[in-house]
Design a protein around this motif. Structure first.
Motif, PDB file in Angstrom:
ATOM      1  N   GLN A 134      46.044  -7.388  -5.474  1.00  0.00           N
ATOM      2  CA  GLN A 134      45.963  -8.840  -5.421  1.00  0.00           C
ATOM      3  C   GLN A 134      45.999  -9.454  -6.821  1.00  0.00           C
ATOM      4  O   GLN A 134      46.671 -10.464  -7.066  1.00  0.00           O
ATOM      5  N   VAL A 135      45.281  -8.846  -7.742  1.00  0.00           N
ATOM      6  CA  VAL A 135      45.265  -9.365  -9.111  1.00  0.00           C
ATOM      7  C   VAL A 135      46.634  -9.214  -9.757  1.00  0.00           C
ATOM      8  O   VAL A 135      47.169 -10.152 -10.362  1.00  0.00           O
ATOM      9  N   ASN A 136      47.227  -8.033  -9.617  1.00  0.00           N
ATOM     10  CA  ASN A 136      48.538  -7.792 -10.230  1.00  0.00           C
ATOM     11  C   ASN A 136      49.601  -8.737  -9.685  1.00  0.00           C
ATOM     12  O   ASN A 136      50.487  -9.184 -10.417  1.00  0.00           O
ATOM     13  N   ALA A 137      49.507  -9.054  -8.396  1.00  0.00           N
ATOM     14  CA  ALA A 137      50.520  -9.916  -7.776  1.00  0.00           C
ATOM     15  C   ALA A 137      50.404 -11.372  -8.217  1.00  0.00           C
ATOM     16  O   ALA A 137      51.358 -12.138  -8.079  1.00  0.00           O
ATOM     17  N   ASN A 138      49.251 -11.762  -8.753  1.00  0.00           N
ATOM     18  CA  ASN A 138      49.026 -13.174  -9.058  1.00  0.00           C
ATOM     19  C   ASN A 138      48.709 -13.457 -10.518  1.00  0.00           C
ATOM     20  O   ASN A 138      48.608 -14.618 -10.908  1.00  0.00           O
TER      21      ASN A 138
END
Length: 383
Positions: A237-241
């Motif tokens: 989730q962090v990497n995607a955003n």
């Protein structure tokens, strides 16, 4: 509603005197009731018992400065409490001042039991400016079984904290024992406050046949798997955003069924992190102590709520002592693992509902899930 039973006129006489003198009506909060919260509960009508002006014995929780900080409170509210008529009233009192300075409040076991969410915390939190989030917009998707295929996870976020996006619940693939019919999982959302972005995640790990990483092989293996899956989920989730919303902090809270402590580097919670290869990704309470975090006033040195001396579980479920105590935890993501920045200031506290007698002795109130301790963290990002 229960009827009033005037125990030796304890209730009526002080109230009448107070009315005649024009003072507050405390409905008999004297030395007797001070030391007998169950008797006090039996005397009061429901709306009276939870009227703060009539319950000076309730110990409210700490407040905090707000600007420049981001804070999260986490509490397992335990859905199946048959003696609780309106759980929202307990939330009003037991969460108390904690929620006034929490940007996000995480709950676990928030199944819609007897409309526990709709008529309880949702209404009370909304009155204080909080908005409810649930995974996929529902509490439960099974009409006949309140727990079946339900995560029990909800969040509230307050006005002034902006919801940027909500993530999709990720059910755990390894659950056993008493939890096999529940949708245990990890879930989160991205929030903005004062130009900074915060990733907040909520979970409730497997209890299985024996909780708290106590040596039951299948249950422990499930919790280790839950942590591994949570770490992968949070990282994704962090990497995607992160390009659009660079994180100032990553906060992962809930009931891990593996207790963390700040006075030892070898707690069961830390053992869980190690066995899941997650110790390089999250700061935990022992790290907070080493980092000179400000400790809450109701805490012992181990960040486990201070119930020493005179502790009495006045509630009917009798689970307030010993290894049965259940501690929520909020973990802080390490910048090296997720990006973000190290905290410039950090505060951490545990709390629980408490009845404070006129002699200063703290007791468990009658009307509570008495074996659960909540957790609160406040972070000021260093960038």
């Amino acid at each position: 509603m229960k009827s009033h039973k005037n125990h030796g006129n304890h209730r009526l006489l002080p109230a009448v005197v107070a009315l005649l003198l024009g003072g507050p009506v405390w409905a008999g909060y004297d030395a007797y009731y001070s030391n007998n919260p169950k008797a006090w509960y039996d005397e009061m009508e429901e709306d009276e018992y939870f009227n703060p002006s009539l319950t000076p014995g309730w110990q409210l929780n700490e407040t905090c400065s707000d600007s420049g900080f981001f804070s999260v409170a986490s509490y397992n509210i335990f859905h199946n409490v048959p003696f609780v008529y309106d759980f929202g009233d307990e939330m009003e009192q037991s969460l108390g001042k904690v929620t006034k300075c929490a940007d996000v409040v995480l709950y676990q076991e928030a199944w819609d039991y007897d409309d526990i969410i709709e008529d309880g915390p949702k209404q009370n939190m909304a009155s204080r400016g909080f908005t409810l989030l649930t995974p996929s917009g529902y509490y439960c998707d099974d009409t006949w079984d309140i727990e079946n295929d339900c995560s029990g996870l909800v969040m509230f976020y307050k006005s002034g904290t902006t919801l940027v996006k909500q993530f999709t619940l990720q059910p755990f693939t390894d659950v056993n024992g008493v939890d096999v019919h529940k949708e245990k999982g990890v879930w989160g959302a991205l929030f903005a406050k004062e130009g900074k972005y915060y990733y907040v995640f909520d979970t409730h790990f497997t209890y299985g046949n024996k909780g708290h990483l106590e040596g039951d092989a299948a249950s422990d293996a499930s919790r280790i798997s839950n942590m591994k899956q949570s770490l992968a989920y949070i990282r994704n989730q962090v990497n995607a955003n992160t390009t659009s919303y660079p994180p100032s902090a990553i906060l992962f809270g809930g009931d891990f069924n593996s207790d963390f402590a700040s006075n030892t580097s070898a707690s069961r919670g830390y053992q869980l992190l190690v066995q899941a290869s997650a110790q390089t990704s999250f700061h935990e309470p022992y790290d907070y102590a080493v980092m000179s975090a400000v400790m809450g006033g109701y805490e012992t040195a181990g960040f486990q709520s201070n119930w020493v001396g005179g502790t009495v579980d006045a509630g009917p479920n009798g689970m307030a002592t010993g290894v049965k105590a259940d501690y929520d935890t909020v973990l802080l993501g390490k910048p090296g693992a997720f990006g973000g920045c190290a905290p410039a200031q950090l505060s951490y506290s545990g709390w629980a509902p408490a009845w404070k007698t006129t002699t200063g002795v703290r007791k468990w109130p009658f009307y509570t899930h008495s074996d659960h301790y909540g957790r609160w963290i406040r972070v000021k990002p260093g960038c």
